[in-house]
Design a protein around this motif. Structure first.
Motif, PDB file in Angstrom:
ATOM      1  N   ILE A  14       3.464 -10.412   9.015  1.00 27.74           N
ATOM      2  CA  ILE A  14       2.600 -10.359   8.112  1.00 27.74           C
ATOM      3  C   ILE A  14       0.945 -10.586   9.089  1.00 27.74           C
ATOM      4  N   GLU A  15       1.412 -11.243  10.531  1.00 26.43           N
ATOM      5  CA  GLU A  15      -0.105 -11.737  11.089  1.00 26.43           C
ATOM      6  C   GLU A  15       0.102 -10.035  11.715  1.00 26.43           C
ATOM      7  N   GLU A  16       0.254  -9.333  12.247  1.00 22.65           N
ATOM      8  CA  GLU A  16       0.244  -8.183  11.961  1.00 22.65           C
ATOM      9  C   GLU A  16      -0.346  -7.009  11.579  1.00 22.65           C
ATOM     10  N   ALA A  17       0.196  -7.528  10.196  1.00 19.64           N
ATOM     11  CA  ALA A  17      -0.642  -6.649   8.844  1.00 19.64           C
ATOM     12  C   ALA A  17      -2.015  -6.879   8.892  1.00 19.64           C
ATOM     13  N   LEU A  18      -2.293  -7.918   9.042  1.00 19.08           N
ATOM     14  CA  LEU A  18      -3.362  -8.761   8.617  1.00 19.08           C
ATOM     15  C   LEU A  18      -4.704  -8.446   9.692  1.00 19.08           C
ATOM     16  N   LYS A  42      -1.937  12.607  -1.458  1.00 16.25           N
ATOM     17  CA  LYS A  42      -1.840  14.110  -1.180  1.00 16.25           C
ATOM     18  C   LYS A  42      -3.195  15.034  -2.116  1.00 16.25           C
ATOM     19  N   LEU A  43      -3.801  14.400  -3.425  1.00 17.57           N
ATOM     20  CA  LEU A  43      -4.131  14.825  -4.018  1.00 17.57           C
ATOM     21  C   LEU A  43      -6.228  14.009  -3.588  1.00 17.57           C
ATOM     22  N   ARG A  44      -5.289  13.668  -2.190  1.00 24.70           N
ATOM     23  CA  ARG A  44      -7.089  13.757  -1.450  1.00 24.70           C
ATOM     24  C   ARG A  44      -8.182  12.446  -2.352  1.00 24.70           C
ATOM     25  N   LEU A  45      -7.718  11.771  -3.121  1.00 20.45           N
ATOM     26  CA  LEU A  45      -8.521  11.150  -3.563  1.00 20.45           C
ATOM     27  C   LEU A  45      -8.384   9.838  -2.681  1.00 20.45           C
ATOM     28  N   ALA A  46      -7.610   8.877  -1.898  1.00 25.95           N
ATOM     29  CA  ALA A  46      -7.813   8.865  -1.084  1.00 25.95           C
ATOM     30  C   ALA A  46      -7.631   8.928   0.311  1.00 25.95           C
ATOM     31  N   THR A  47      -7.911   8.702   0.916  1.00 28.79           N
ATOM     32  CA  THR A  47      -7.922   9.221   2.542  1.00 28.79           C
ATOM     33  C   THR A  47      -8.279   8.630   3.390  1.00 28.79           C
ATOM     34  N   PRO A  48      -6.989   7.621   3.739  1.00 25.62           N
ATOM     35  CA  PRO A  48      -7.628   6.464   4.725  1.00 25.62           C
ATOM     36  C   PRO A  48      -7.006   7.012   6.394  1.00 25.62           C
ATOM     37  N   ALA A  49      -8.015   6.251   6.966  1.00 28.21           N
ATOM     38  CA  ALA A  49      -7.752   7.378   8.310  1.00 28.21           C
ATOM     39  C   ALA A  49      -6.414   6.129   9.326  1.00 28.21           C
ATOM     40  N   VAL A  50      -6.263   4.936   8.158  1.00 28.76           N
ATOM     41  CA  VAL A  50      -5.159   4.082   9.168  1.00 28.76           C
ATOM     42  C   VAL A  50      -4.110   4.186   7.838  1.00 28.76           C
ATOM     43  N   LEU A  51      -2.947   4.074   8.248  1.00 27.65           N
ATOM     44  CA  LEU A  51      -1.273   3.502   7.158  1.00 27.65           C
ATOM     45  C   LEU A  51      -1.592   2.600   7.992  1.00 27.65           C
ATOM     46  N   VAL A  52      -0.848   1.097   7.521  1.00 25.05           N
ATOM     47  CA  VAL A  52      -0.777  -0.192   7.664  1.00 25.05           C
ATOM     48  C   VAL A  52       0.991  -0.401   6.673  1.00 25.05           C
ATOM     49  N   ASP A  53       2.491   0.312   7.696  1.00 24.48           N
ATOM     50  CA  ASP A  53       2.995   0.051   6.946  1.00 24.48           C
ATOM     51  C   ASP A  53       3.454  -1.328   7.065  1.00 24.48           C
ATOM     52  N   ILE A  54       3.398  -2.068   5.477  1.00 24.97           N
ATOM     53  CA  ILE A  54       4.184  -3.192   5.973  1.00 24.97           C
ATOM     54  C   ILE A  54       5.326  -3.482   4.973  1.00 24.97           C
ATOM     55  N   GLY A  55       5.964  -2.282   5.157  1.00 23.52           N
ATOM     56  CA  GLY A  55       7.029  -1.844   3.709  1.00 23.52           C
ATOM     57  C   GLY A  55       8.501  -2.952   3.850  1.00 23.52           C
ATOM     58  N   ARG A  56       8.404  -3.138   6.147  1.00 21.77           N
ATOM     59  CA  ARG A  56       9.775  -4.040   6.015  1.00 21.77           C
ATOM     60  C   ARG A  56       9.507  -5.496   6.360  1.00 21.77           C
TER      61      ARG A  56
END
Length: 274
Positions: A14-18, A42-56
């Protein structure tokens, strides 16, 4: 379509994500199950420069009995909520609404927190959380804070969550003796709801949440007042669209959605014995 280019960070805590959110601000988006964010990318309605994967982050995947409420970690899979004996016995409305989310593949991969933070008014789960008066716990640089579900949804696909905050838990009041019903109208199985309604009656008090009847998930406060005042199901359902501003799209216009809200609310209230 193909999303725009982005950097990828896999958070191990959590700390790394924050820390990643604090560094990249509103250029970053959190990735949990991905079923809400990736289609927008995919529709380019959201265009983040960084994705922070918290899925694990398994620390955010749990369903616990905590006194007078059920605590559900934000990364808990829909399927776990749907099949949990604790949720079904203490918060049956939420388990029922979750069973309508997407298809089995979506429910095995999607997370309750990702769905709620997406803030889609056509989503099934916010209506159940509104009806049950849930509380959402978020964490940021200053620590944790609690947000009542009524204050969480602030606009279309917008929620009361800072760019440097993370939803970590959903708290649902225990209602073992409640009567409840979830009704949903869609054109095809597994489609988004054209209109839906969550109804719960517990200890003489009612909670009613509407799906796809405004730009935000909406409580039907007029219906709640009518039910609490002793109105019949038919009488209370007549005010289901009061205060709503239903959208118009290829599936339905505002007038048809108002009609559906009245019909589905009447059915749900009849199920719970109003």
């Amino acid at each position: 379509m193909i999303p725009t280019a982005f950097d990828y960070i896999r958070a191990r805590s959590i700390e790394e994500a924050l820390a990643a959110l604090a560094t990249h601000g509103d250029e970053a988006k959190l990735l949990a199950g991905g079923h809400s964010l990736l289609p927008l990318m995919k529709l380019r309605l959201a265009t983040p420069a960084v994705l922070v994967d918290i899925g694990r982050l398994d620390d955010l995947r749990y369903i616990n009995d905590v006194g007078d409420y059920v605590a559900i970690g934000a990364l808990t899979r829909h399927r776990s909520v749907e099949t949990s004996d604790l949720v079904r016995s203490q918060a049956g409305l939420l388990a029922e609404a979750t069973s309508y989310v997407g298809d089995p593949q979506v429910r095995h991969m999607g997370t309750i927190g990702g769905s709620v933070v997406h803030g889609d008014p056509a989503s099934d789960l916010p209506s159940a959380l509104l009806a049950m008066r849930a509380t959402l716990v978020v964490q940021g640089p200053s620590g944790q804070r609690e947000i009542a579900v009524d204050d969480f949804f602030t606009g279309f696909l917008d929620v009361s969550l800072g760019v440097d905050e993370l939803l970590i838990e959903i708290r649902v009041p225990k209602m073992p003796d409640a009567r409840w019903s979830f009704q949903k109208f869609n054109r095809r199985a597994q489609d988004w709801a054209i209109v839906g309604v969550s109804v719960v009656v517990n200890n003489g008090s009612s909670g009613i949440g509407l799906v796809n009847m405004d730009s935000v998930p909406l409580r039907a406060v007029a219906v709640e007042a009518a039910v609490n005042g002793g109105a019949s199901a038919s009488e209370a359902a007549q005010v289901a669209a009061e205060g709503a501003n239903p959208p118009s799209d290829l599936n339905a216009g505002p007038e048809y959605r108002e009609h559906l809200a009245r019909v589905l609310t009447r059915r749900a209230l009849a199920v719970v014995g109003c």
